[in-house]
Design a protein around this motif. Structure first.
Motif, short mmCIF file in Angstrom:
data_model
loop_
_atom_site.label_atom_id
_atom_site.label_comp_id
_atom_site.label_asym_id
_atom_site.label_seq_id
_atom_site.Cartn_x
_atom_site.Cartn_y
_atom_site.Cartn_z
N ASN A 194 -13.57 75.09 31.66
CA ASN A 194 -13.59 74.83 30.22
C ASN A 194 -15.02 74.80 29.69
OD1 ASN A 194 -12.37 74.14 27.68
ND2 ASN A 194 -13.05 72.05 27.99
N ASN A 195 -15.94 74.24 30.45
CA ASN A 195 -17.34 74.23 30.04
C ASN A 195 -17.89 75.64 29.87
OD1 ASN A 195 -17.36 71.43 30.09
ND2 ASN A 195 -18.18 71.30 32.17
N VAL A 196 -17.50 76.52 30.79
CA VAL A 196 -17.94 77.92 30.71
C VAL A 196 -17.35 78.59 29.47
CG1 VAL A 196 -17.88 80.17 31.86
CG2 VAL A 196 -18.22 78.08 33.21
N LEU A 197 -16.04 78.37 29.27
CA LEU A 197 -15.37 78.95 28.11
C LEU A 197 -16.01 78.46 26.82
CD1 LEU A 197 -13.02 80.36 26.57
CD2 LEU A 197 -11.68 78.26 26.96
N MET A 198 -16.23 77.14 26.72
CA MET A 198 -16.73 76.59 25.47
C MET A 198 -18.19 76.95 25.23
SD MET A 198 -14.15 75.45 24.07
CE MET A 198 -14.88 74.63 22.65
N ALA A 199 -18.94 77.21 26.28
CA ALA A 199 -20.31 77.70 26.08
C ALA A 199 -20.28 79.06 25.41
CB ALA A 199 -21.03 77.76 27.43
N ALA A 200 -19.36 79.92 25.87
CA ALA A 200 -19.23 81.25 25.27
C ALA A 200 -18.71 81.15 23.83
CB ALA A 200 -18.31 82.11 26.11
N LYS A 201 -17.73 80.27 23.63
CA LYS A 201 -17.16 80.13 22.29
C LYS A 201 -18.19 79.56 21.32
CE LYS A 201 -13.18 78.26 19.79
NZ LYS A 201 -11.89 77.54 19.87
N THR A 202 -18.92 78.55 21.75
CA THR A 202 -19.93 77.93 20.90
C THR A 202 -21.02 78.93 20.53
OG1 THR A 202 -19.52 75.75 21.87
CG2 THR A 202 -21.63 76.06 20.73
N LEU A 203 -21.44 79.72 21.51
CA LEU A 203 -22.45 80.74 21.24
C LEU A 203 -21.96 81.72 20.20
CD1 LEU A 203 -25.16 82.09 21.88
CD2 LEU A 203 -24.01 83.31 23.75
N GLU A 204 -20.70 82.15 20.33
CA GLU A 204 -20.14 83.11 19.37
C GLU A 204 -20.08 82.50 17.97
OE1 GLU A 204 -16.09 85.81 19.17
OE2 GLU A 204 -17.02 85.45 21.12
N PHE A 205 -19.68 81.24 17.88
CA PHE A 205 -19.67 80.56 16.59
C PHE A 205 -21.08 80.43 16.02
CE2 PHE A 205 -15.27 79.52 17.01
CZ PHE A 205 -14.85 79.09 15.75
#
Length: 515
Positions: free
Chosen positions: A59-70
């Motif tokens: 989840n940390n990996v996923l949310m790092a990518a999602k946060t970067l995209e946002f």
């Protein structure tokens, strides 16, 4: 002098008291703020899901990518779900979040239509190259296709020509490009090409008419649906429910199959695919004829649905009506027929309802009739936020909404997916599933495109792996499978999920040299 000192002292005390009070108030304010955020986080779809240690790392990996995209979108104002899908697709395919979702076991797709299940490449590169296919091109769309041993009788505005001859005359590349344009809504100028909802629906129905002449040829029909199942299986979907009009499937000599024979074709195709892929959980159909019918025809439809359900209990899930909801007729026009069908305890309804921007009309009030008719799920439910009593009934009765984000955008209900009313359903943990409706018509990637748009555009920045996991679980638990089938499908999904999490965990460890 004493008066001045006392005055200064008083001012100092007051200042200290103000600061002290402000400090206490600020701390309490921040504490209340955290409590509200925590409460909202728990209410979001998937908020009650508990992640294990490996899932937390993933989840940390996923949310790092999602946060970067946002964060990048905040600075560039270029947010993928805010753009029309036709323009956003290239960027979506490059998204790390999308690629994560593609690899994720997504469970089931519960809202998809027969003529747009399978990627267009099958029709263009396979079916249209088969012998005996004719095309008839009137001055205006739709175009018509038909397999025949000799040229069919000419239609009023056009003559039938062998596709093989036309392809040779025009060149394969040019002809195949033209064919794709007749089967797909895709355009780089969507707002100009489809200025309103009626224009895009007309174009959409024209593509379905064009494709149906190819798809409903018996030898193509079974291959088409086999390839459709394959495309979803490759997209990590393990179960499918297909809404079908049960079209008249034809043979080369022009003879037609009836609805029972067509249902048998579905069953044979599903069985063949499952035999070839034992970890596939299966497929069912929902008989969904056009809503534009008279009362006598509707009576026949409902009776046929009951008959097919009795004859094919493991294949036929239930009954629905399809077609542009804004043009009606509404469900209330057929209450006698639908209430008569509801007497059959084995016949379940899966009504399209509220696929409209209107409020206080027959169209959005289909939601009221659907829930009172005991619909098992609500198709689209785009207008449900305007009907709080329906929302309350749906939640209490465990009736999910089948949300199809890209379809709603392409068919002109919403431009920016951040403004989709289902965003409120996400934040309130409403029962819902994500589906792709007609992915071939807008050249979407099976289920992953809609999952991505829902996760990024509807669910908000803070929705995480828990939301994705809950969506996958919902898709199985809200399916039309029997209890035993659901239990088997959940066990298979859990096995796939565990493998997915382990692979992602190992990828992270390898990347960071922590093995």
């Amino acid at each position: 002098m004493q008066r001045v000192v006392n005055s200064s002292f008083i001012l100092l005390v007051v200042a200290l008291l103000v600061c002290s009070v402000y400090s206490v108030d600020l701390n309490e304010f921040l504490a209340q703020r955290e409590r509200l955020l925590a409460e909202e986080s728990s209410r979001i779809l998937g908020g009650s899901v508990i992640l294990n240690a490996d899932e937390q790392l993933v989840n940390n990996v996923l949310m790092a990518a999602k946060t970067l995209e946002f964060d990048q979108s905040f600075s560039t104002l270029d947010f993928i779900p805010a753009d029309h899908y036709f323009l956003a697709k290239p960027a979506m395919l490059q998204s790390e979040v999308f690629q994560f979702i593609q690899q994720m076991p997504k469970g089931a797709v519960l809202h998809i239509h027969d003529i747009a299940v399978t990627p267009l490449e099958f029709i263009i590169n396979d079916a249209s190259y088969r012998p005996n296919l004719y095309v008839c091109t009137p001055p205006q769309d739709p175009v018509f296709f038909q397999y025949a041993s000799s040229a069919p009788a000419n239609l009023l505005d056009c003559q039938w020509t062998l596709v093989a001859d036309k392809r040779e005359q025009e060149g394969p590349e040019q002809f195949d490009s033209w064919l794709r344009s007749k089967l797909s809504l895709f355009t780089l100028t969507p707002q100009e090409t489809y200025p309103n909802i009626n224009s895009v629906w007309t174009a959409f129905e024209n593509t379905l008419i064009a494709g149906s002449g190819i798809i409903t040829y018996a030898p193509v029909f079974t291959d088409y649906f086999y390839q459709g199942l394959q495309s979803f299986y490759d997209d990590n979907v393990q179960y499918i429910e297909i809404r079908t009009t049960l079209p008249q499937v034809y043979n080369l000599d022009g003879t037609l199959m009836d609805e029972v024979q067509v249902t048998q074709l579905y069953k044979d195709t599903f069985d063949r695919f499952k035999n070839d892929n034992p970890d596939f959980s299966g497929a069912k159909i929902i008989f969904a004829p056009l809503r534009r019918a008279d009362s006598a025809t509707m009576t026949k439809y409902v009776e046929l649905a009951s008959q097919l359900k009795a004859q094919f209990p493991d294949v036929v899930a239930g009954f629905d009506l399809v077609g542009q909801e804004d043009l009606g007729p509404p469900l209330k026009d057929f209450l006698s027929q639908l209430l008569a069908g509801a007497v059959d305890p084995d016949l379940h309804y899966f009504f399209h309802a509220g696929e409209t921007n209107w409020h206080g009309t027959d169209m959005d009030e289909n939601l009221i009739d659907a829930i009172l008719l005991n619909t098992t799920r609500i198709g689209h439910g785009y207008a449900i936020a305007k009907h709080p009593s329906v929302m309350d009934l749906a939640r209490s009765n465990g009736v999910p909404v089948e949300v199809c984000p890209i379809s709603n955008q392409v068919l002109s209900l919403v431009a920016d997916l951040r403004n989709h009313p289902a965003a409120m359903l996400f934040t309130n943990g409403f029962p819902l599933v994500i589906s792709s409706d007609d992915p071939a018509s807008w050249e979407a990637v099976a289920l992953s495109s809609d999952f991505y748009m829902a996760f990024m555009g509807l669910a908000g920045k803070k929705a995480d792996l828990r939301t994705l996991k809950q969506l996958a679980i919902n898709s199985i638990m809200f399916s039309a499978m029997s209890t035993d089938e659901k239990n088997a499908a959940m066990a298979e999904w859990q096995k796939r999920w565990n493998s997915f999490i382990l692979n992602k965990y190992n990828e992270y460890k390898t990347k960071h040299n922590q093995i």
